[in-house]
Design an enzyme around this catalytic site. Structure first.
Site, PDB file in Angstrom:
ATOM      1  N   GLY A  48      37.780  41.908  21.606  1.00  0.00           N
ATOM      2  CA  GLY A  48      38.311  43.247  21.346  1.00  0.00           C
ATOM      3  C   GLY A  48      38.143  43.788  19.938  1.00  0.00           C
ATOM      4  O   GLY A  48      38.018  44.988  19.742  1.00  0.00           O
ATOM      5  N   GLU A 103      42.474  41.709  14.349  1.00  0.00           N
ATOM      6  CA  GLU A 103      42.759  41.905  15.769  1.00  0.00           C
ATOM      7  C   GLU A 103      42.625  43.380  16.141  1.00  0.00           C
ATOM      8  O   GLU A 103      42.821  44.259  15.296  1.00  0.00           O
ATOM      9  CB  GLU A 103      44.191  41.442  16.077  1.00  0.00           C
ATOM     10  CG  GLU A 103      44.291  40.091  16.740  1.00  0.00           C
ATOM     11  CD  GLU A 103      43.854  40.090  18.212  1.00  0.00           C
ATOM     12  OE1 GLU A 103      43.073  40.960  18.645  1.00  0.00           O
ATOM     13  OE2 GLU A 103      44.301  39.198  18.935  1.00  0.00           O
ATOM     14  N   ASP A 104      42.313  43.636  17.393  1.00  0.00           N
ATOM     15  CA  ASP A 104      42.273  45.014  17.864  1.00  0.00           C
ATOM     16  C   ASP A 104      43.682  45.571  18.031  1.00  0.00           C
ATOM     17  O   ASP A 104      43.980  46.677  17.624  1.00  0.00           O
ATOM     18  CB  ASP A 104      41.483  45.136  19.181  1.00  0.00           C
ATOM     19  CG  ASP A 104      41.918  44.126  20.239  1.00  0.00           C
ATOM     20  OD1 ASP A 104      42.784  43.271  19.952  1.00  0.00           O
ATOM     21  OD2 ASP A 104      41.382  44.189  21.355  1.00  0.00           O
ATOM     22  N   ASP A 107      50.360  43.443  20.728  1.00  0.00           N
ATOM     23  CA  ASP A 107      51.204  43.991  21.792  1.00  0.00           C
ATOM     24  C   ASP A 107      52.507  43.183  21.814  1.00  0.00           C
ATOM     25  O   ASP A 107      53.431  43.503  21.080  1.00  0.00           O
ATOM     26  CB  ASP A 107      50.402  43.903  23.099  1.00  0.00           C
ATOM     27  CG  ASP A 107      51.084  44.575  24.271  1.00  0.00           C
ATOM     28  OD1 ASP A 107      51.995  45.377  24.046  1.00  0.00           O
ATOM     29  OD2 ASP A 107      50.709  44.303  25.416  1.00  0.00           O
ATOM     30  N   PHE A 156      49.068  51.886  27.610  1.00  0.00           N
ATOM     31  CA  PHE A 156      47.794  51.176  27.732  1.00  0.00           C
ATOM     32  C   PHE A 156      46.654  52.056  27.214  1.00  0.00           C
ATOM     33  O   PHE A 156      46.508  53.208  27.607  1.00  0.00           O
ATOM     34  CB  PHE A 156      47.530  50.783  29.188  1.00  0.00           C
ATOM     35  CG  PHE A 156      46.328  49.894  29.315  1.00  0.00           C
ATOM     36  CD1 PHE A 156      46.402  48.560  28.955  1.00  0.00           C
ATOM     37  CD2 PHE A 156      45.110  50.402  29.749  1.00  0.00           C
ATOM     38  CE1 PHE A 156      45.287  47.733  29.032  1.00  0.00           C
ATOM     39  CE2 PHE A 156      43.992  49.587  29.839  1.00  0.00           C
ATOM     40  CZ  PHE A 156      44.078  48.254  29.481  1.00  0.00           C
ATOM     41  N   ILE A 157      45.845  51.488  26.326  1.00  0.00           N
ATOM     42  CA  ILE A 157      44.767  52.258  25.733  1.00  0.00           C
ATOM     43  C   ILE A 157      43.424  51.530  25.857  1.00  0.00           C
ATOM     44  O   ILE A 157      43.387  50.316  26.041  1.00  0.00           O
ATOM     45  CB  ILE A 157      45.048  52.557  24.247  1.00  0.00           C
ATOM     46  CG1 ILE A 157      45.325  51.244  23.513  1.00  0.00           C
ATOM     47  CG2 ILE A 157      46.232  53.472  24.059  1.00  0.00           C
ATOM     48  CD1 ILE A 157      45.063  51.372  22.079  1.00  0.00           C
ATOM     49  N   ARG A 169      34.708  49.415  26.219  1.00  0.00           N
ATOM     50  CA  ARG A 169      34.697  48.960  24.819  1.00  0.00           C
ATOM     51  C   ARG A 169      33.766  49.819  23.967  1.00  0.00           C
ATOM     52  O   ARG A 169      33.899  49.885  22.751  1.00  0.00           O
ATOM     53  CB  ARG A 169      34.231  47.509  24.726  1.00  0.00           C
ATOM     54  CG  ARG A 169      35.156  46.496  25.372  1.00  0.00           C
ATOM     55  CD  ARG A 169      34.749  45.100  24.933  1.00  0.00           C
ATOM     56  NE  ARG A 169      35.296  44.030  25.765  1.00  0.00           N
ATOM     57  CZ  ARG A 169      36.489  43.480  25.605  1.00  0.00           C
ATOM     58  NH1 ARG A 169      37.299  43.941  24.667  1.00  0.00           N
ATOM     59  NH2 ARG A 169      36.900  42.502  26.374  1.00  0.00           N
TER      60      ARG A 169
HETATM   61  P1  IMP Z   1      49.673  40.121  22.878  1.00  0.00           P
HETATM   62  O1  IMP Z   1      49.604  38.627  22.850  1.00  0.00           O
HETATM   63  O2  IMP Z   1      50.627  40.625  23.916  1.00  0.00           O
HETATM   64  O3  IMP Z   1      49.950  40.732  21.536  1.00  0.00           O
HETATM   65  O4  IMP Z   1      48.292  40.594  23.449  1.00  0.00           O
HETATM   66  C1  IMP Z   1      47.268  41.022  22.703  1.00  0.00           C
HETATM   67  C2  IMP Z   1      46.049  41.189  23.561  1.00  0.00           C
HETATM   68  O5  IMP Z   1      46.315  41.898  24.778  1.00  0.00           O
HETATM   69  C3  IMP Z   1      45.082  42.044  22.795  1.00  0.00           C
HETATM   70  O6  IMP Z   1      44.272  41.263  21.965  1.00  0.00           O
HETATM   71  C4  IMP Z   1      44.344  42.784  23.882  1.00  0.00           C
HETATM   72  O7  IMP Z   1      43.244  42.008  24.298  1.00  0.00           O
HETATM   73  C5  IMP Z   1      45.341  42.898  25.013  1.00  0.00           C
HETATM   74  N1  IMP Z   1      45.987  44.238  25.030  1.00  0.00           N
HETATM   75  C6  IMP Z   1      47.266  44.535  24.700  1.00  0.00           C
HETATM   76  N2  IMP Z   1      47.521  45.840  24.841  1.00  0.00           N
HETATM   77  C7  IMP Z   1      46.362  46.405  25.260  1.00  0.00           C
HETATM   78  C8  IMP Z   1      45.975  47.766  25.558  1.00  0.00           C
HETATM   79  O8  IMP Z   1      46.753  48.733  25.478  1.00  0.00           O
HETATM   80  N3  IMP Z   1      44.687  47.951  25.952  1.00  0.00           N
HETATM   81  C9  IMP Z   1      43.795  46.927  26.061  1.00  0.00           C
HETATM   82  N4  IMP Z   1      44.108  45.656  25.779  1.00  0.00           N
HETATM   83  C10 IMP Z   1      45.380  45.382  25.383  1.00  0.00           C
HETATM   84 MG    MG Z   2      42.177  40.895  21.663  1.00  0.00          MG
END
Ligand code: IMP
Ligand code: MG
Length: 183
Positions: A48, A103-104, A107, A156-157, A169
């Protein structure tokens, strides 16, 4: 109204590429300032973060800055917390270095929390987090990213590296899932 559709889901414009570019440049300038005299290693978390890392790294104006790429391999753990992630592709010795995880999006923060802890076990001077997007309302782990492009709501984006099942992407802008079509 402009929109894009992937897998039957409709997305609306959220952040335009120009706005992203200028914010990424600001983050690069901030990292440049904070890391003067250091040898920062930017660690791009694939897939990402590839777009963000590419733009961010080119905005870091330090002769000793380096970039490397890692992947997190997920598999079902035995603990109730669910997914366990393992770092793949880290060939650099990070001992004594300033590491900036790129990181992208953060969340729940669980992914980055686990990653930062694993990196800290390898004895770096410091580990910082640069994320293009941050969903503070979704946070479930004690992480506090030093460099945040945009704080966003828990929607969600897609686009600029972020995907829906591997798609979207390549969109230069960032788009948000439309609520108008929710059932
Ligand atoms: P976390 O462990 O919940 O912080 O998850 C992070 C990962 O979930 C990111 O690196 C993304 O790959 C994915 N993710 C979380 N939110 C989104 C979103 O809104 N769009 C696309 N991917 C997301
Ligand atoms: Mg990611």
């Amino acid at each position: 109204m402009k929109q894009v559709t992937y897998k039957g889901l409709t997305f609306e414009p959220y952040l335009e590429s120009e706005k992203i570019r200028s914010r990424v440049k600001e983050l690069g300038a901030q990292i440049t300032k904070d890391c003067r005299g250091k040898r920062p290693l930017l660690l791009c978390v694939l897939n990402g973060a590839f777009a963000f890392a590419s733009d961010l790294f080119r905005s870091v104006d330090l002769p000793d800055a380096e970039i490397s790429f890692i992947r997190l391999k997920s598999y079902e753990g035995t603990s109730s917390s669910g997914v366990v992630k393992e770092i793949m592709g880290l060939s650099e010795d990070i001992a004594g270095r300033t590491v900036i995880v790129v990181e992208d999006i953060v969340d729940t923060g669980k992914t980055i929390y686990r990653l930062v802890n694993d990196l800290k076990a390898k004895d770096p001077a410091e580990v910082k987090i640069a994320t293009l997007l941050f969903k503070p309302e979704s946070l479930q782990a004690p992480v506090n990213p030093e460099y945040v492009g945009f704080n966003i709501p828990s929607d969600f984006i897609i686009g600029y590296g972020l995907d829906l099942d591997g798609l979207a992407r390549n969109l230069p802008d960032i788009w948000v899932l439309s609520k108008k079509y929710d059932d």
